[in-house]
Design a protein around this motif. Structure first.
Motif, PDB file in Angstrom:
ATOM      1  N   LEU A 152      -7.570  41.146   9.982  1.00  0.00           N
ATOM      2  CA  LEU A 152      -8.066  40.656   9.185  1.00  0.00           C
ATOM      3  C   LEU A 152      -9.246  40.602  10.928  1.00  0.00           C
ATOM      4  O   LEU A 152     -10.107  40.522  10.516  1.00  0.00           O
ATOM      5  N   LYS A 153      -8.132  40.922  11.759  1.00  0.00           N
ATOM      6  CA  LYS A 153      -8.900  41.067  13.665  1.00  0.00           C
ATOM      7  C   LYS A 153      -9.135  42.193  13.088  1.00  0.00           C
ATOM      8  O   LYS A 153     -10.215  42.562  14.626  1.00  0.00           O
ATOM      9  N   THR A 154      -9.056  42.985  13.003  1.00  0.00           N
ATOM     10  CA  THR A 154      -9.795  44.455  13.653  1.00  0.00           C
ATOM     11  C   THR A 154     -10.530  45.276  11.899  1.00  0.00           C
ATOM     12  O   THR A 154     -11.638  45.038  11.897  1.00  0.00           O
ATOM     13  N   LEU A 207      -0.687  29.365   8.692  1.00  0.00           N
ATOM     14  CA  LEU A 207      -2.577  30.316   8.936  1.00  0.00           C
ATOM     15  C   LEU A 207      -2.414  30.956  11.311  1.00  0.00           C
ATOM     16  O   LEU A 207      -2.947  31.469  11.172  1.00  0.00           O
ATOM     17  N   ARG A 208      -1.091  30.273  11.389  1.00  0.00           N
ATOM     18  CA  ARG A 208      -0.702  30.714  12.834  1.00  0.00           C
ATOM     19  C   ARG A 208      -0.914  32.033  12.337  1.00  0.00           C
ATOM     20  O   ARG A 208      -0.843  33.171  13.962  1.00  0.00           O
ATOM     21  N   ARG A 209       0.127  32.159  11.400  1.00  0.00           N
ATOM     22  CA  ARG A 209       0.824  33.647  11.757  1.00  0.00           C
ATOM     23  C   ARG A 209      -0.415  35.212  10.992  1.00  0.00           C
ATOM     24  O   ARG A 209      -0.641  36.195  11.480  1.00  0.00           O
ATOM     25  N   ALA A 257       2.772  35.377   0.974  1.00  0.00           N
ATOM     26  CA  ALA A 257       3.548  33.860   0.753  1.00  0.00           C
ATOM     27  C   ALA A 257       3.826  34.149   2.291  1.00  0.00           C
ATOM     28  O   ALA A 257       4.657  34.842   3.079  1.00  0.00           O
ATOM     29  N   ASN A 258       4.460  33.054   2.001  1.00  0.00           N
ATOM     30  CA  ASN A 258       4.714  32.903   3.684  1.00  0.00           C
ATOM     31  C   ASN A 258       6.287  33.645   3.728  1.00  0.00           C
ATOM     32  O   ASN A 258       6.940  33.953   4.894  1.00  0.00           O
ATOM     33  N   ASN A 259       6.891  33.589   2.907  1.00  0.00           N
ATOM     34  CA  ASN A 259       8.243  34.835   2.707  1.00  0.00           C
ATOM     35  C   ASN A 259       8.070  36.561   2.506  1.00  0.00           C
ATOM     36  O   ASN A 259       9.280  37.027   2.376  1.00  0.00           O
ATOM     37  N   TYR A 260       7.068  36.700   2.372  1.00  0.00           N
ATOM     38  CA  TYR A 260       6.720  37.844   2.237  1.00  0.00           C
ATOM     39  C   TYR A 260       7.296  39.284   3.221  1.00  0.00           C
ATOM     40  O   TYR A 260       6.797  38.432   4.744  1.00  0.00           O
ATOM     41  N   GLY A 261       7.466  39.761   3.160  1.00  0.00           N
ATOM     42  CA  GLY A 261       7.627  41.040   4.262  1.00  0.00           C
ATOM     43  C   GLY A 261       9.007  42.274   3.880  1.00  0.00           C
ATOM     44  O   GLY A 261       7.976  42.826   3.182  1.00  0.00           O
ATOM     45  N   PRO A 262       9.842  42.446   4.200  1.00  0.00           N
ATOM     46  CA  PRO A 262      10.628  42.158   5.557  1.00  0.00           C
ATOM     47  C   PRO A 262      10.386  42.359   6.984  1.00  0.00           C
ATOM     48  O   PRO A 262       9.616  43.272   7.014  1.00  0.00           O
ATOM     49  N   PRO A 275      10.769  37.782   7.041  1.00  0.00           N
ATOM     50  CA  PRO A 275       9.626  36.824   6.216  1.00  0.00           C
ATOM     51  C   PRO A 275       9.217  36.666   7.235  1.00  0.00           C
ATOM     52  O   PRO A 275       8.986  36.478   8.597  1.00  0.00           O
ATOM     53  N   GLY A 276       7.897  36.430   7.190  1.00  0.00           N
ATOM     54  CA  GLY A 276       6.141  36.291   7.745  1.00  0.00           C
ATOM     55  C   GLY A 276       5.538  37.345   8.021  1.00  0.00           C
ATOM     56  O   GLY A 276       4.819  37.726   8.673  1.00  0.00           O
ATOM     57  N   SER A 277       6.348  38.360   7.826  1.00  0.00           N
ATOM     58  CA  SER A 277       5.633  39.849   8.875  1.00  0.00           C
ATOM     59  C   SER A 277       4.829  40.244   8.011  1.00  0.00           C
ATOM     60  O   SER A 277       3.423  41.033   8.982  1.00  0.00           O
ATOM     61  N   ALA A 278       4.677  40.146   6.319  1.00  0.00           N
ATOM     62  CA  ALA A 278       3.480  40.696   6.080  1.00  0.00           C
ATOM     63  C   ALA A 278       2.093  39.361   6.158  1.00  0.00           C
ATOM     64  O   ALA A 278       0.631  40.116   7.184  1.00  0.00           O
TER      65      ALA A 278
END
Length: 349
Positions: free
Chosen positions: A81-83, A124-126, A63-68, A70-73
């Motif tokens: 995904l890239k590795t 999507l960007r994150r 989710a957008n707010n997962y972290g801490p 928010p956004g870091s997850a």
């Protein structure tokens, strides 16, 4: 060293159709609510995701707010995904959500079209993705017309940002209304994500579980282990360093002596079944096919492997279910219980 997934990973998992759709989900999915923020080493995150994929878990829930913070997850998962998962995108189901507070100002939470679409673009960007497989309305918004919220989900699919849409923590009445609107728009609701476990059975009282079956909507139950209560962790009390001592989502008062006694009794049933308590708790959520998949969290790879072991025994006798009902008693642990509006979701998740 390059990560090579286990060749027999899909043989280790059970896959179920999500509602009346053609999409299959693993019986156990991995959620990144906890342990994927800056408070967890990236190496640990990679080990957890690798263990999940090696054991047939193809669905990763964010989710957008997962972290801490928010956004870091989502950022961490994007790196994985890239590795490690590079080249396996088409073997994955990636989901995200928007609904809780993500940024300051009047457009940073709830269910408006502006917030949902903007948040989806940010997610999507994150993660470095062109699309997510599933995008959810994370909670019911009593102050936004449901037609607007569902219309935003429809647009997210039609614009190529997501393949499917879902809702989370909506009660039975609001679920029926949301599904009706989405059907009229031509973008069916794929899935509903409610909290559900042996100590939190609101979906049964509310009728939501039956409603989803009737409507042909899939379901993914979050907190199937009751924030860790339905594991061996609290059988001898509250250990130092556990989630209950960290002031997060599990409060110490939830672990009353009565609750711990019930958990011990449930553990004894699990032992007779040849399962850990966590495995039995997951199997119980998945019993009778009413729930498509159980959404687990993990702080280390071994926990993932233990949870996946639940799929080896998903059947219960009538006697076992009756005995479980004696001890599967609610302990007021539903953090998303309704306080003022019309749906389950009321607190940040």
């Amino acid at each position: 060293m390059t990560y090579v997934p286990a060749e027999d990973r899909h043989e280790r998992m059970v896959y179920r159709h999500c509602g009346r759709s053609g999409l299959k989900l693993p019986a156990v999915s991995l959620g990144l609510w906890h342990n994927f923020g800056h408070d967890t080493p990236h190496r640990t995150k990679r080990e957890i995701v690798r263990a999940a994929f090696d054991n047939g878990i193809t669905h990763f829930d964010l989710a957008n707010n997962y972290g801490p913070p928010p956004g870091s997850a989502e950022e961490a998962f994007g790196e994985i995904l890239k590795t490690d998962l590079r080249g396996y995108r088409d073997q994955l189901i990636v989901s995200s959500k928007a609904g809780y507070r993500m940024w300051d100002g009047p457009y940073g939470e709830w269910g408006s079209r502006k917030y949902l679409i903007s948040s989806c673009d940010q997610s999507l960007r994150r993660m470095g993705l062109d699309y997510v497989d599933i995008f959810y309305s994370h909670r019911f918004d009593p102050d936004t017309p449901l037609e607007e919220t569902m219309g935003a989900l429809d647009h997210i699919v039609r614009s190529g940002r997501a393949l499917y849409v879902g809702i989370s923590s909506y009660n039975s009445t609001d679920t029926r209304a949301a599904v009706r609107i989405l059907n009229d728009l031509g973008t069916p609701c794929l899935i509903h994500q409610p909290s559900y476990n042996m100590l939190n059975r609101w979906v049964e009282r509310d009728g939501l579980k039956d409603t989803l079956t009737e409507l042909g909507v899939g379901s993914i139950a979050f907190t199937p282990l009751a924030q860790g209560m339905l594991t061996a962790k609290y059988l001898k009390g509250i250990p130092e360093g556990s989630r209950a001592t960290q002031g997060k989502s599990l409060r110490q008062e939830m672990l009353s002596e009565r609750a711990i006694e019930n958990i011990r009794a449930l553990n004894a049933i699990a032992e007779r079944r040849g399962q850990t308590l966590a495995q039995m708790a997951i199997a119980w959520v998945l019993r009778d096919g009413g729930i498509t998949t159980a959404l687990i969290g993990a702080s280390r790879a071994a926990q993932v492997e233990d949870c996946v072991g639940a799929v080896k025994n998903l059947e219960f006798t009538a006697e076992e279910l009756a005995e479980i009902d004696r001890y599967a008693d609610e302990e007021k642990i539903n953090l998303w219980a309704q306080s003022s509006g019309t749906s389950e979701g009321a607190a940040q998740r």
